[in-house]
Scaffold this motif. Sequence first.
Motif, short mmCIF file in Angstrom:
data_model
loop_
_atom_site.label_atom_id
_atom_site.label_comp_id
_atom_site.label_asym_id
_atom_site.label_seq_id
_atom_site.Cartn_x
_atom_site.Cartn_y
_atom_site.Cartn_z
N LEU A 111 0.89 -1.27 -0.05
CA LEU A 111 0.03 0.06 0.01
C LEU A 111 0.85 1.15 -0.02
O LEU A 111 0.41 2.42 -0.61
CB LEU A 111 -1.16 -0.17 1.29
N ALA A 112 1.98 1.08 0.57
CA ALA A 112 3.13 2.29 0.44
C ALA A 112 3.34 2.70 -1.18
O ALA A 112 3.99 3.84 -1.14
CB ALA A 112 4.18 2.14 1.40
N CYS A 113 3.15 1.80 -1.72
CA CYS A 113 3.62 2.06 -3.39
C CYS A 113 2.56 2.92 -4.00
O CYS A 113 1.43 2.78 -3.74
CB CYS A 113 3.83 0.56 -3.77
N ASP A 114 3.04 3.50 -5.14
CA ASP A 114 2.32 4.33 -6.11
C ASP A 114 1.22 3.48 -6.73
O ASP A 114 0.24 3.76 -7.10
CB ASP A 114 3.02 5.28 -6.97
N LEU A 115 1.85 2.45 -7.38
CA LEU A 115 1.18 1.64 -8.28
C LEU A 115 1.35 0.01 -7.57
O LEU A 115 2.40 -0.15 -7.34
CB LEU A 115 1.87 1.61 -9.51
#
Length: 260
Positions: free
Chosen positions: A132-136
């Motif tokens: 979830l910390a990632c953009d995609l």
Amino acid sequence: MKVSLPGYLHPQGRRAGTVRSTREGAVLRVELNDPANGNAVTDAMLNGLLEILAVPDPEVRVLVLSGAGDDFCLGGDRTEFTDWLDEDPTGRGIRISVDKARRVCEAISGNHAVTIAAVHGRAIGAGLALALACDLRVGADTAVFRLPELALGLPTAWGGVLPRLIHEVGAARARELILTGRAFDATEAHELSVLQRVVSRDGLDEAVAAWTRPIVRRPEAALRVTKAVFNSYAAPTRLGDPSVLDAELMACVAAATRRT
């Protein structure tokens, strides 16, 4: 051109520690690399991630996060929690580690590069937080997600997962997933916007490449500013972000649960 980051991946692929990374031009690939333990997040793994992420390389446009073996990440290593509570019943070791987790997830979400999570197998607890910390986020159609902390006697307080989950899927859906602790598959994850794409397991690399190819061609300054703008627009919806309290919440509840 491939280069290795000190201590993590030799150019020929020699592994060191539970995280390995490779740099290919403007793309940095970071892999959780403890498949025998389901890539469970240990303090050593957090240290490895911080070493890679703490000082971003300005030449990197895309950072891809993945997991080795059958699963993306089975969550935090509960054995370490038990050991820390044996050493100090107040939970000092837990506080230190959970604070590292917050810094790791902030380093991912705040990275100037576009961050992509490639998820396969199970992404449980801390594994879901890292994704979830990632953009995609792209997931294999066999991927499974779950937040089991409540059933384990712990709060959902690791890496800022709660405010991120509320921001991405909405409070009502987040509440149901956390209170029941039920598993949900890739199709539902896509409906919830936990994943932006679902592909076959064999199609993960190509899905990541399809996102990466146009991103690395974008002017560096425009890409960096656009990422910063997205983060700034997200901030007002997270004014109540309690992630700075994650370490205290986790330590206090874990210590209290241990005593009962």
